[in-house]
Scaffold this motif. Structure first.
Motif, PDB file in Angstrom:
ATOM      1  N   ARG A 118       0.493  -0.983   0.104  1.00 34.49           N
ATOM      2  CA  ARG A 118       0.335  -0.261   0.016  1.00 34.49           C
ATOM      3  C   ARG A 118       0.495   1.220   0.059  1.00 34.49           C
ATOM      4  NH1 ARG A 118      -2.391   1.422   4.486  1.00 34.49           N
ATOM      5  NH2 ARG A 118      -1.312  -0.491   5.887  1.00 34.49           N
ATOM      6  N   VAL A 119       0.598   2.060  -0.688  1.00 34.54           N
ATOM      7  CA  VAL A 119       1.082   3.836  -0.942  1.00 34.54           C
ATOM      8  C   VAL A 119       1.157   4.052   0.389  1.00 34.54           C
ATOM      9  CG1 VAL A 119       1.037   5.831  -1.291  1.00 34.54           C
ATOM     10  CG2 VAL A 119       0.263   4.197  -3.265  1.00 34.54           C
ATOM     11  N   GLY A 120       2.664   4.494   1.368  1.00 31.47           N
ATOM     12  CA  GLY A 120       2.927   4.972   2.454  1.00 31.47           C
ATOM     13  C   GLY A 120       3.183   3.999   3.959  1.00 31.47           C
ATOM     14  N   ALA A 121       3.023   2.606   3.448  1.00 30.48           N
ATOM     15  CA  ALA A 121       3.194   1.716   4.205  1.00 30.48           C
ATOM     16  C   ALA A 121       4.634   1.116   4.149  1.00 30.48           C
ATOM     17  CB  ALA A 121       2.010   0.670   4.249  1.00 30.48           C
ATOM     18  N   VAL A 122       5.029  -0.087   4.899  1.00 30.56           N
ATOM     19  CA  VAL A 122       6.231  -0.195   4.724  1.00 30.56           C
ATOM     20  C   VAL A 122       6.167  -2.142   3.720  1.00 30.56           C
ATOM     21  CG1 VAL A 122       8.571  -1.172   5.878  1.00 30.56           C
ATOM     22  CG2 VAL A 122       7.820   0.475   6.523  1.00 30.56           C
ATOM     23  N   GLU A 123       6.611  -1.829   2.777  1.00 33.93           N
ATOM     24  CA  GLU A 123       6.390  -3.266   2.349  1.00 33.93           C
ATOM     25  C   GLU A 123       7.456  -4.072   2.461  1.00 33.93           C
ATOM     26  OE1 GLU A 123       7.631  -5.256  -2.426  1.00 33.93           O
ATOM     27  OE2 GLU A 123       8.736  -3.169  -1.408  1.00 33.93           O
ATOM     28  N   THR A 124       6.739  -5.175   3.068  1.00 36.01           N
ATOM     29  CA  THR A 124       7.739  -6.086   3.622  1.00 36.01           C
ATOM     30  C   THR A 124       8.110  -7.384   3.186  1.00 36.01           C
ATOM     31  OG1 THR A 124       5.432  -7.351   4.709  1.00 36.01           O
ATOM     32  CG2 THR A 124       6.338  -5.535   6.434  1.00 36.01           C
ATOM     33  N   ARG A 125       7.566  -7.492   2.267  1.00 35.76           N
ATOM     34  CA  ARG A 125       7.571  -8.837   1.605  1.00 35.76           C
ATOM     35  C   ARG A 125       9.676  -8.598   0.352  1.00 35.76           C
ATOM     36  NH1 ARG A 125       3.898  -9.255  -1.461  1.00 35.76           N
ATOM     37  NH2 ARG A 125       3.317 -12.021  -0.586  1.00 35.76           N
ATOM     38  N   GLY A 126       9.865  -9.944   0.717  1.00 38.97           N
ATOM     39  CA  GLY A 126      11.376  -9.547   0.053  1.00 38.97           C
ATOM     40  C   GLY A 126      11.631 -10.405  -1.208  1.00 38.97           C
ATOM     41  N   ILE A 127      12.432 -11.216  -1.356  1.00 37.24           N
ATOM     42  CA  ILE A 127      12.640 -11.292  -2.696  1.00 37.24           C
ATOM     43  C   ILE A 127      11.256 -12.939  -3.235  1.00 37.24           C
ATOM     44  CG2 ILE A 127      15.212 -10.790  -3.398  1.00 37.24           C
ATOM     45  CD1 ILE A 127      15.631 -14.016  -2.233  1.00 37.24           C
ATOM     46  N   GLU A 128      10.920 -13.197  -2.727  1.00 37.56           N
ATOM     47  CA  GLU A 128       9.898 -14.299  -2.444  1.00 37.56           C
ATOM     48  C   GLU A 128       8.283 -13.996  -3.022  1.00 37.56           C
ATOM     49  OE1 GLU A 128       8.529 -12.511   1.186  1.00 37.56           O
ATOM     50  OE2 GLU A 128      10.005 -12.711   0.370  1.00 37.56           O
ATOM     51  N   PRO A 129       8.139 -14.424  -3.975  1.00 34.06           N
ATOM     52  CA  PRO A 129       7.115 -14.512  -4.964  1.00 34.06           C
ATOM     53  C   PRO A 129       5.784 -14.187  -4.418  1.00 34.06           C
ATOM     54  CG  PRO A 129       7.892 -16.549  -5.816  1.00 34.06           C
ATOM     55  CD  PRO A 129       8.297 -15.679  -3.964  1.00 34.06           C
ATOM     56  N   VAL A 130       5.025 -13.148  -5.073  1.00 36.15           N
ATOM     57  CA  VAL A 130       4.388 -12.356  -4.938  1.00 36.15           C
ATOM     58  C   VAL A 130       3.114 -13.510  -4.844  1.00 36.15           C
ATOM     59  CG1 VAL A 130       1.978 -10.416  -4.755  1.00 36.15           C
ATOM     60  CG2 VAL A 130       5.024 -10.147  -5.376  1.00 36.15           C
ATOM     61  N   PRO A 131       2.117 -13.936  -4.608  1.00 34.66           N
ATOM     62  CA  PRO A 131       0.540 -14.802  -4.760  1.00 34.66           C
ATOM     63  C   PRO A 131      -0.251 -14.028  -5.177  1.00 34.66           C
ATOM     64  CG  PRO A 131       1.679 -14.931  -2.564  1.00 34.66           C
ATOM     65  CD  PRO A 131       2.327 -13.733  -3.172  1.00 34.66           C
ATOM     66  N   ASP A 132      -0.774 -15.426  -6.403  1.00 34.29           N
ATOM     67  CA  ASP A 132      -1.705 -14.518  -7.074  1.00 34.29           C
ATOM     68  C   ASP A 132      -3.015 -13.537  -6.219  1.00 34.29           C
ATOM     69  OD1 ASP A 132      -0.464 -15.759  -9.115  1.00 34.29           O
ATOM     70  OD2 ASP A 132      -2.570 -17.767  -9.706  1.00 34.29           O
ATOM     71  N   ALA A 133      -3.387 -13.977  -5.179  1.00 38.82           N
ATOM     72  CA  ALA A 133      -4.030 -13.220  -4.643  1.00 38.82           C
ATOM     73  C   ALA A 133      -4.317 -11.600  -4.471  1.00 38.82           C
ATOM     74  CB  ALA A 133      -4.651 -13.309  -3.105  1.00 38.82           C
ATOM     75  N   GLU A 134      -2.556 -11.962  -3.948  1.00 35.92           N
ATOM     76  CA  GLU A 134      -2.154 -10.005  -3.887  1.00 35.92           C
ATOM     77  C   GLU A 134      -1.687  -9.550  -5.050  1.00 35.92           C
ATOM     78  OE1 GLU A 134       0.646  -9.738  -1.222  1.00 35.92           O
ATOM     79  OE2 GLU A 134      -0.339 -12.252   0.271  1.00 35.92           O
ATOM     80  N   ARG A 135      -1.603 -10.190  -6.309  1.00 38.97           N
ATOM     81  CA  ARG A 135      -1.323  -9.474  -7.755  1.00 38.97           C
ATOM     82  C   ARG A 135      -2.448  -8.168  -7.644  1.00 38.97           C
ATOM     83  NH1 ARG A 135       2.009 -12.106 -11.346  1.00 38.97           N
ATOM     84  NH2 ARG A 135       2.646 -14.261 -10.057  1.00 38.97           N
ATOM     85  N   HIS A 136      -2.171  -7.296  -8.365  1.00 37.40           N
ATOM     86  CA  HIS A 136      -2.751  -6.001  -8.620  1.00 37.40           C
ATOM     87  C   HIS A 136      -2.197  -5.372  -9.519  1.00 37.40           C
ATOM     88  CE1 HIS A 136      -1.028  -3.363  -5.606  1.00 37.40           C
ATOM     89  NE2 HIS A 136       0.130  -4.309  -5.155  1.00 37.40           N
ATOM     90  N   GLY A 137      -2.958  -3.695  -9.947  1.00 34.64           N
ATOM     91  CA  GLY A 137      -2.510  -3.258 -10.664  1.00 34.64           C
ATOM     92  C   GLY A 137      -2.480  -3.401 -12.588  1.00 34.64           C
ATOM     93  N   HIS A 138      -2.151  -2.571 -13.275  1.00 28.12           N
ATOM     94  CA  HIS A 138      -1.927  -2.236 -14.316  1.00 28.12           C
ATOM     95  C   HIS A 138      -0.507  -2.139 -14.982  1.00 28.12           C
ATOM     96  CE1 HIS A 138      -1.777   2.386 -14.309  1.00 28.12           C
ATOM     97  NE2 HIS A 138      -2.568   2.040 -13.309  1.00 28.12           N
ATOM     98  N   PRO A 139      -0.396  -2.763 -16.847  1.00 32.23           N
ATOM     99  CA  PRO A 139       0.445  -2.084 -17.806  1.00 32.23           C
ATOM    100  C   PRO A 139       0.972  -0.415 -17.565  1.00 32.23           C
ATOM    101  CG  PRO A 139      -1.093  -3.391 -18.771  1.00 32.23           C
ATOM    102  CD  PRO A 139      -1.904  -2.453 -16.980  1.00 32.23           C
ATOM    103  N   GLY A 140      -0.019   0.057 -17.029  1.00 35.20           N
ATOM    104  CA  GLY A 140       0.647   1.617 -17.385  1.00 35.20           C
ATOM    105  C   GLY A 140       1.179   1.989 -16.330  1.00 35.20           C
ATOM    106  N   GLN A 141       1.277   0.999 -15.011  1.00 42.03           N
ATOM    107  CA  GLN A 141       2.475   1.560 -13.992  1.00 42.03           C
ATOM    108  C   GLN A 141       4.153   1.476 -14.614  1.00 42.03           C
ATOM    109  OE1 GLN A 141       0.973  -1.528 -11.478  1.00 42.03           O
ATOM    110  NE2 GLN A 141      -0.186  -0.300 -10.454  1.00 42.03           N
ATOM    111  N   MET A 142       4.030   0.548 -15.984  1.00 41.79           N
ATOM    112  CA  MET A 142       5.290   0.455 -16.127  1.00 41.79           C
ATOM    113  C   MET A 142       5.744   1.646 -16.606  1.00 41.79           C
ATOM    114  SD  MET A 142       5.910  -2.607 -14.654  1.00 41.79           S
ATOM    115  CE  MET A 142       7.447  -3.118 -15.843  1.00 41.79           C
ATOM    116  N   PHE A 143       4.826   1.662 -17.518  1.00 43.97           N
ATOM    117  CA  PHE A 143       4.708   3.507 -18.291  1.00 43.97           C
ATOM    118  C   PHE A 143       5.419   4.734 -17.530  1.00 43.97           C
ATOM    119  CE2 PHE A 143       3.773   7.949 -19.831  1.00 43.97           C
ATOM    120  CZ  PHE A 143       4.026   7.725 -20.821  1.00 43.97           C
ATOM    121  N   TRP A 144       5.500   4.680 -16.230  1.00 47.01           N
ATOM    122  CA  TRP A 144       5.635   6.062 -15.337  1.00 47.01           C
ATOM    123  C   TRP A 144       6.770   5.062 -14.627  1.00 47.01           C
ATOM    124  CZ3 TRP A 144       3.509  10.123 -16.471  1.00 47.01           C
ATOM    125  CH2 TRP A 144       2.230  10.252 -16.337  1.00 47.01           C
TER     126      TRP A 144
END
Length: 497
Positions: free
Chosen positions: A8-34
């Motif tokens: 979340r924006v403003g929260a510390v990301e606690t995940r390291g290198i472990e793969p992101v589960p499908d349930a936590e996937r989100h976002g859109h390709p436009g993020q790569m543009f920015w």
């Protein structure tokens, strides 16, 4: 931005290198543009364009074509390699364990980490110079040891805050800060354009076609190739069903738009300021071309552009450090990275008499193994559709990616061979009389025109494809593993390549 509490924006990301589960996937390709727009908005893109005119003899129209081909093309490769991130949900060098083996991956990971530290030190020291100049212009504060250390700490603190918070905050900052610093850059660009000697620009003769080929390679090597092993780091939270083609387009145009503008302007400026291409401190060189009252917005834009690029590099460097085997939390890895960068910045600004030349020479040598990694990884990605998430995190002998002795010999052999051949065409020097390393083919047309990286990339890709095929046919452990993965992970309706 929607997502789990871990992203979340403003929260510390606690995940390291472990793969992101499908349930936590989100976002859109436009993020790569920015993401890639932000990484390339720095005014330091101007010297690249100046080099096309001063060193390669191109006219402005040729330089624009080269800027388009080199920047858009190289970042299309970045976008293509980032597809691995949305497939495997892990950072690029962590996914690389599946390619090289648990132990074989140590070499590419170490080289990548050292390279990132190096470029972060360049960014940090250049930003400190910009801030020192800003304080002098705005408040009359002259440079001294204490003020220099404070400026280093300010830049490092800003980087640490953004990179430490992690992925969601970075994605948010990339978008909104790009608007702010992009506007400042447009103002600066308008004034710089007013200094152009248009008569000389329009009367300049065209350079040879061979110079355009070399120039395209130079731009690609100086822009997208350096980020190719980081794309997956920012795509790993994206849903699997996002078409890969959209990531390629978003990355190519996100980076291409600012780079084409900056490189083209640098080419225009070189007509009246040919020294811009070789300036040891390009920030200061550009500053002298502006009216004094424009110095403040220019220096703010320069500082902000460097910050937007640096926090991406530091975030990736932290993930790379953990992949290397340093067992710390991601936030601690980022902090350790910044400590090393701070020490390097203090040494280079306050102690070393001349650091840009020797340091960039060292980083030039590191670019050879990184380019070889890109070739090997790209071929593997074309043949693979998914990654075993448990095996990626298992670094023991029971890992699916242990292969033979911890090495995937087709990948490791192709990587090593491409490095050796690439170095044959490489010369690393700070001047004509200070040559650190010169390969026996460095004076050839390929070596002399800086195209050794093309040979490295092509050989790494071709040799890995050949050795993979031979391993599959010979029924080796690695070959059997690759064949099993292809059979069991064919694309489904859920995942679009």
């Amino acid at each position: 931005m929607a997502g789990s509490d871990n992203d979340r924006v403003g929260a510390v990301e606690t995940r390291g290198i472990e793969p992101v589960p499908d349930a936590e996937r989100h976002g859109h390709p436009g993020q790569m543009f920015w993401t890639w727009f932000a990484a390339n908005i720095s005014i330091l893109g101007l010297p690249l364009g100046a080099a096309l005119v001063s060193f390669r003899g191109l006219n402005i129209w040729q330089a624009v074509v080269v800027a388009v081909l080199g920047s858009v093309g190289s970042f299309a490769l970045v976008g293509a390699l980032s597809i691995a991130g949305k497939r495997g949900g892990a950072p690029a060098l962590t996914l690389s364990r599946a390619v090289f083996g648990v132990r074989g991956n140590a070499g590419p990971t170490l080289v990548t980490w050292l390279s990132r530290l190096g470029w972060e030190t360049i960014n940090t020291t250049t930003a400190a110079f910009a801030l020192l100049a800003l304080l002098d212009v705005a408040f009359g504060l002259r440079r001294n040891t204490v003020l220099t250390v404070v400026c280093l700490l300010v830049f490092i603190g800003c980087t640490l805050l953004i990179s430490g918070l992690g992925h969601a905050t970075i994605m948010w900052i990339n978008k909104w800060a790009t608007y702010a610093f992009g506007l400042l850059n447009l103002v600066v660009i308008a004034f710089l354009a007013a200094t152009v000697d248009w008569h000389r620009v329009l009367q300049a003769p065209a350079g040879p076609m061979s110079a355009m080929v070399v120039g395209t390679g130079m731009i690609a090597a100086g822009t997208g190739i350096g980020w190719a092993n980081a794309g997956a780091d920012y795509a790993r939270y994206l849903p699997r069903d996002i078409p890969g083609g959209r990531l390629v387009v978003a990355s190519a145009f996100g980076a291409g738009i600012p780079l084409i503008v900056l490189i083209s302007l640098g080419s225009l400026l070189a007509a009246g300021e040919p020294g811009l291409a070789s300036a040891a401190d390009p920030v200061a060189a550009i500053n002298t071309m502006l009216p004094s009252w424009m110095s403040i917005p220019y220096l703010i834009a320069a500082f902000g552009g460097l910050l937007l690029s640096n926090h991406l590099s530091v975030y990736s460097a932290g993930l790379t450090m953990i992949t290397l085997g340093i067992r710390v939390r991601r936030t601690v890895a980022v902090a350790l990275d910044m400590v090393v960068t701070f020490v390097g910045g203090v040494y280079f600004i306050l102690i070393a008499e001349n650091f840009y030349g020797p340091f960039i020479t060292f980083l030039t040598l590191l670019a050879v193994p990184i380019t070889a990694w890109v070739g090997v990884f790209a071929v593997d990605m074309l043949l693979r559709r998914s990654y075993d998430t448990d095996a990626l995190m298992n670094v023991g002998r029971t890992s699916r990616y242990w292969y033979r002795g911890g090495f995937s010999w087709p990948a490791t052999t192709a990587w090593a061979a491409a490095i050796v051949v690439g170095l044959l065409f490489t010369e690393a020097s700070t001047s004509a009389t200070d040559v650190w390393f010169s390969g026996p083919l460095a004076d050839s047309w390929i070596g002399g025109n800086g195209l050794g990286w093309v040979v490295t990339l092509t050989l790494a890709a071709g040799l890995h494809a050949l050795l993979r095929r031979l391993a599959d046919g010979a029924g080796t452990e690695a070959g059997a593993q690759h064949a099993e993965e292809r059979a069991s992970t064919a694309p489904t309706a859920r995942e679009h390549v």
